[in-house]
Design a protein around this motif. Structure first.
Motif, mmCIF file in Angstrom:
data_model
loop_
_atom_site.group_PDB
_atom_site.id
_atom_site.type_symbol
_atom_site.label_atom_id
_atom_site.label_comp_id
_atom_site.label_asym_id
_atom_site.label_seq_id
_atom_site.Cartn_x
_atom_site.Cartn_y
_atom_site.Cartn_z
ATOM 1 N N LEU A 55 0.878 -1.180 0.000
ATOM 2 C CA LEU A 55 0.000 0.000 0.000
ATOM 3 C C LEU A 55 0.903 1.214 0.000
ATOM 4 O O LEU A 55 1.956 1.216 0.644
ATOM 5 C CB LEU A 55 -0.863 0.023 1.272
ATOM 6 C CG LEU A 55 -1.720 1.281 1.502
ATOM 7 C CD1 LEU A 55 -2.893 1.332 0.535
ATOM 8 C CD2 LEU A 55 -2.250 1.323 2.946
ATOM 9 N N ALA A 56 0.493 2.251 -0.746
ATOM 10 C CA ALA A 56 1.219 3.516 -0.648
ATOM 11 C C ALA A 56 0.252 4.649 -0.934
ATOM 12 O O ALA A 56 -0.669 4.513 -1.751
ATOM 13 C CB ALA A 56 2.394 3.551 -1.614
ATOM 14 N N PHE A 57 0.426 5.726 -0.183
ATOM 15 C CA PHE A 57 -0.272 6.958 -0.520
ATOM 16 C C PHE A 57 0.780 7.782 -1.254
ATOM 17 O O PHE A 57 1.783 8.180 -0.674
ATOM 18 C CB PHE A 57 -0.761 7.669 0.731
ATOM 19 C CG PHE A 57 -1.749 6.856 1.543
ATOM 20 C CD1 PHE A 57 -2.504 5.823 0.971
ATOM 21 C CD2 PHE A 57 -1.938 7.132 2.897
ATOM 22 C CE1 PHE A 57 -3.408 5.080 1.728
ATOM 23 C CE2 PHE A 57 -2.842 6.393 3.663
ATOM 24 C CZ PHE A 57 -3.569 5.358 3.079
ATOM 25 N N ARG A 58 0.557 8.027 -2.543
ATOM 26 C CA ARG A 58 1.592 8.682 -3.345
ATOM 27 C C ARG A 58 0.961 9.591 -4.384
ATOM 28 O O ARG A 58 -0.216 9.471 -4.708
ATOM 29 C CB ARG A 58 2.491 7.641 -3.994
ATOM 30 C CG ARG A 58 1.754 6.522 -4.717
ATOM 31 C CD ARG A 58 2.678 5.671 -5.603
ATOM 32 N NE ARG A 58 3.694 4.891 -4.946
ATOM 33 C CZ ARG A 58 4.995 5.152 -4.995
ATOM 34 N NH1 ARG A 58 5.435 6.211 -5.665
ATOM 35 N NH2 ARG A 58 5.862 4.369 -4.393
ATOM 36 N N SER A 59 1.736 10.508 -4.943
ATOM 37 C CA SER A 59 1.206 11.449 -5.928
ATOM 38 C C SER A 59 0.849 10.683 -7.204
ATOM 39 O O SER A 59 1.493 9.686 -7.545
ATOM 40 C CB SER A 59 2.213 12.565 -6.204
ATOM 41 O OG SER A 59 3.396 12.009 -6.707
ATOM 42 N N PRO A 64 4.713 2.822 -8.407
ATOM 43 C CA PRO A 64 4.940 1.975 -7.228
ATOM 44 C C PRO A 64 6.431 1.695 -7.034
ATOM 45 O O PRO A 64 7.169 1.542 -8.009
ATOM 46 C CB PRO A 64 4.205 0.672 -7.565
ATOM 47 C CG PRO A 64 3.169 1.072 -8.563
ATOM 48 C CD PRO A 64 3.745 2.220 -9.342
ATOM 49 N N ASN A 65 6.837 1.635 -5.776
ATOM 50 C CA ASN A 65 8.227 1.320 -5.417
ATOM 51 C C ASN A 65 9.246 2.301 -5.984
ATOM 52 O O ASN A 65 10.391 1.936 -6.258
ATOM 53 C CB ASN A 65 8.561 -0.127 -5.805
ATOM 54 C CG ASN A 65 7.602 -1.101 -5.137
ATOM 55 O OD1 ASN A 65 7.445 -1.079 -3.919
ATOM 56 N ND2 ASN A 65 6.922 -1.907 -5.917
ATOM 57 N N GLU A 66 8.772 3.523 -6.158
ATOM 58 C CA GLU A 66 9.664 4.635 -6.510
ATOM 59 C C GLU A 66 9.301 5.814 -5.609
ATOM 60 O O GLU A 66 8.277 5.771 -4.927
ATOM 61 C CB GLU A 66 9.486 4.997 -7.990
ATOM 62 C CG GLU A 66 10.121 3.948 -8.905
ATOM 63 C CD GLU A 66 10.124 4.358 -10.375
ATOM 64 O OE1 GLU A 66 9.782 5.524 -10.681
ATOM 65 O OE2 GLU A 66 10.474 3.496 -11.192
ATOM 66 N N PRO A 67 10.108 6.873 -5.594
ATOM 67 C CA PRO A 67 9.743 8.021 -4.749
ATOM 68 C C PRO A 67 8.405 8.643 -5.166
ATOM 69 O O PRO A 67 7.827 8.256 -6.185
ATOM 70 C CB PRO A 67 10.903 8.997 -4.974
ATOM 71 C CG PRO A 67 12.063 8.125 -5.332
ATOM 72 C CD PRO A 67 11.467 7.015 -6.150
ATOM 73 N N GLY A 68 7.921 9.584 -4.361
ATOM 74 C CA GLY A 68 6.657 10.246 -4.670
ATOM 75 C C GLY A 68 5.554 9.897 -3.676
ATOM 76 O O GLY A 68 4.451 10.413 -3.740
ATOM 77 N N TRP A 69 5.867 9.019 -2.709
ATOM 78 C CA TRP A 69 4.880 8.600 -1.699
ATOM 79 C C TRP A 69 5.012 9.461 -0.444
ATOM 80 O O TRP A 69 6.035 10.089 -0.212
ATOM 81 C CB TRP A 69 5.101 7.126 -1.327
ATOM 82 C CG TRP A 69 6.526 6.786 -0.987
ATOM 83 C CD1 TRP A 69 7.527 6.433 -1.856
ATOM 84 C CD2 TRP A 69 7.137 6.813 0.315
ATOM 85 N NE1 TRP A 69 8.708 6.227 -1.190
ATOM 86 C CE2 TRP A 69 8.505 6.450 0.146
ATOM 87 C CE3 TRP A 69 6.673 7.100 1.592
ATOM 88 C CZ2 TRP A 69 9.396 6.375 1.219
ATOM 89 C CZ3 TRP A 69 7.556 7.023 2.658
ATOM 90 C CH2 TRP A 69 8.908 6.665 2.464
ATOM 91 N N TRP A 70 3.940 9.498 0.339
ATOM 92 C CA TRP A 70 4.065 10.104 1.670
ATOM 93 C C TRP A 70 3.800 9.102 2.801
ATOM 94 O O TRP A 70 4.197 9.326 3.934
ATOM 95 C CB TRP A 70 3.232 11.387 1.825
ATOM 96 C CG TRP A 70 1.759 11.256 1.553
ATOM 97 C CD1 TRP A 70 0.783 10.989 2.446
ATOM 98 C CD2 TRP A 70 1.099 11.420 0.285
ATOM 99 N NE1 TRP A 70 -0.437 10.962 1.839
ATOM 100 C CE2 TRP A 70 -0.282 11.232 0.502
ATOM 101 C CE3 TRP A 70 1.543 11.710 -1.029
ATOM 102 C CZ2 TRP A 70 -1.224 11.315 -0.536
ATOM 103 C CZ3 TRP A 70 0.605 11.792 -2.039
ATOM 104 C CH2 TRP A 70 -0.753 11.600 -1.791
#
Lengths: 333, 333
Positions: A55-59, A64-70
């Protein structure tokens, strides 16, 4: 493979985590909360070093599995329990064993390596609670899962092995003993009084006032009457709900507000102490609907406190909860 | 005045020790195990600085509260429970309170400030156990006393506030929760099997062999099957006896031998770790005569171990007890 073993006398289940097996030489020297040579697997750019995110909250324009998540949730690299293991119960002589099936996930609470939860904006704490709820919901629906435990260890002294702000979720094929005890006690009270014991505690604390640390429309934070530890703090929803996953949208925001304030008060009052918090919720099958009441229990880990207590179940608390609550209440945040 | 408060949900009693009340500023900085400026109240010549002794093993030509002793028992200067307080039970709204009656004594285990129990001669460990037994006997006969808890905190990390080797005895007007749980579990097993669960554990461990740490004619030291902590060790008398005070003269010597060896092994294997041990015995009224079995539980306090566990009753142990036992067994002492 990890396994669950049951104490034959008091029926406590323990995870024997052979995957993370330690040799005697591993003890006594480890002080690994600092970022080793500037490296942390939870920082932006190191996403490939954890198992893939669940799960990720991201822009919207990030992958997925790269930067840009919070917020990012990943399986623990060295899980205490593992969904790949099949549920199997067996006897070993007089002893009982269950294979180490379940799940063990990490909620990475922020990409900012140096930000602790006490210093986060309320919105971010709210997002963490959303992540708890989302993962609780998914894990609790899996076959063989009887309990979902959400907790946070802050600082090495409280058991955190990485300093980057994170929480953990463990889904288990058994109901932990402490939860069973709470269910049993709450049920007994309910049968006697026809009221929820936690609802009664809330009413009594609101009328006494002396042990209140923080309050808003939906949540109450108190120093419990029979606190085991100095500055132990419980956060309870005012509305009766047995399971954390039933928290409403507005509840998430109200819970975040009280949790955030409590953490700020503790940080300021006690010089940013190590702590553990645990969400106490009913088991996944909705047991305890009438008589159980979910809540969060927070224990600061202060120097020189505790000792034989953890082994005897008998606690000596040198700080009356009334004093602790007053002090936390009066701290300016 | 100290008081006992009961958690209304899980019925755990906690001592709220107002006499030793701590302010927030007392936490986080205290590191007082070292002898401050060479001064220690447990050293020869400082006997007048503790409350008067209630028991001492001393040479025939020495006087009470003067040098010449090899074991000295004194009331704690800041007792968690106090015999001068009258037993009183009261309600506070929905909560239950008992006045802090009982006793809290210190067994000063040696006049030698720098000698730890692991390095004592076996004879001295034997004398300590004799002191435990003597005081257990006296305290358990007092009105209103339901339980006598004997324990040792070694080193600051395990809760010791003075480094001079000592143990503690607390006599309480309630039975601690953990003891109640053990009694209940052992009783259930007895009703089902008509055998003592601890006797069965001893037989199983003797036949498995894998978790044995140390053994002599009368005692067995094991890493328990469902150990909560790495290198957790239990010492059990082979003969069924519910209460520690029933230990025989020969038993004292045999118990001292095994305890002494276990401490030497731990010291050598784990670089002199902090630890807690607790004697688990039946309550004073001889409850559990058929089904309870006294024993000692020792928990080394190793770095980075524990965390949320103490709050949830759910433990993750990274060291399989079979590995721990093998390692301790193979250490040369």
């Amino acid at each position: 493979m990890p396994e669950l073993r049951k104490d034959p006398v008091i029926k406590r289940w323990v995870i024997i985590a052979t995957e993370r097996a330690k040799r005697p030489s591993d003890f006594g020297t480890a002080k690994t909360t600092e970022k080793k040579g500037g490296f942390c697997p939870f920082d932006y750019g190191n996403e490939h070093l954890t198992p893939p995110e669940v799960l990720a909250f991201r822009s919207p324009n990030s992958k997925p599995n790269e930067p840009g998540w919070w917020i990012r949730v990943v399986p623990n690299k060295f899980p205490a329990l593992d969904p790949k293991i099949k549920l199997r119960r067996k006897g070993m002589g007089m002893y009982d064993v269950i294979s180490g099936t379940g799940a063990h996930e990490i909620i990475i609470e922020t990409p900012d390596h140096n930000l602790s939860m006490a210093d986060m904006k309320r919105k971010q704490v709210q997002e963490i609670i959303w992540a708890y709820k989302d993962r609780y919901d998914v894990l609790s629906k899996r076959d063989g899962i009887r309990y979902v435990l959400i907790f946070k260890n802050y600082k090495r002294e409280a058991g955190a092995s990485l300093e980057h702000s994170h929480s953990q979720i463990i889904a288990t094929p058994i109901v932990p003993k402490r939860v069973e005890e709470e269910l049993e006690g709450a049920k007994e009270y309910y049968e006697y009084k026809e009221r929820c014991v936690f609802c009664d505690i809330i009413n009594q604390e609101l009328s006494d006032g002396k042990r209140i640390v923080e309050e808003n429309d939906s949540f109450l934070a108190i120093a419990p009457f029979a606190a085991r530890f100095p500055f132990e703090t419980w956060i309870l929803p005012k509305e009766h709900k047995n399971n954390f996953v039933k928290i409403s949208d507005n509840g998430v925001s109200q819970f975040a507000e009280v949790l955030s304030s409590v953490l700020k008060r503790l940080k300021k009052a006690l010089n940013d102490p190590p702590f553990n918090y645990i969400i106490h919720s009913s088991p996944v099958n909705d047991r305890g609907k009438e008589f159980y009441h979910w809540h969060l229990e927070l224990i600061p880990r202060l120097t020189k406190v505790a000792g034989f207590e953890w082994g005897s179940g008998f606690y000596i608390n040198p700080t009356p909860p009334e004093d602790a609550a007053k002090f936390l209440r009066e701290v300016e945040i």
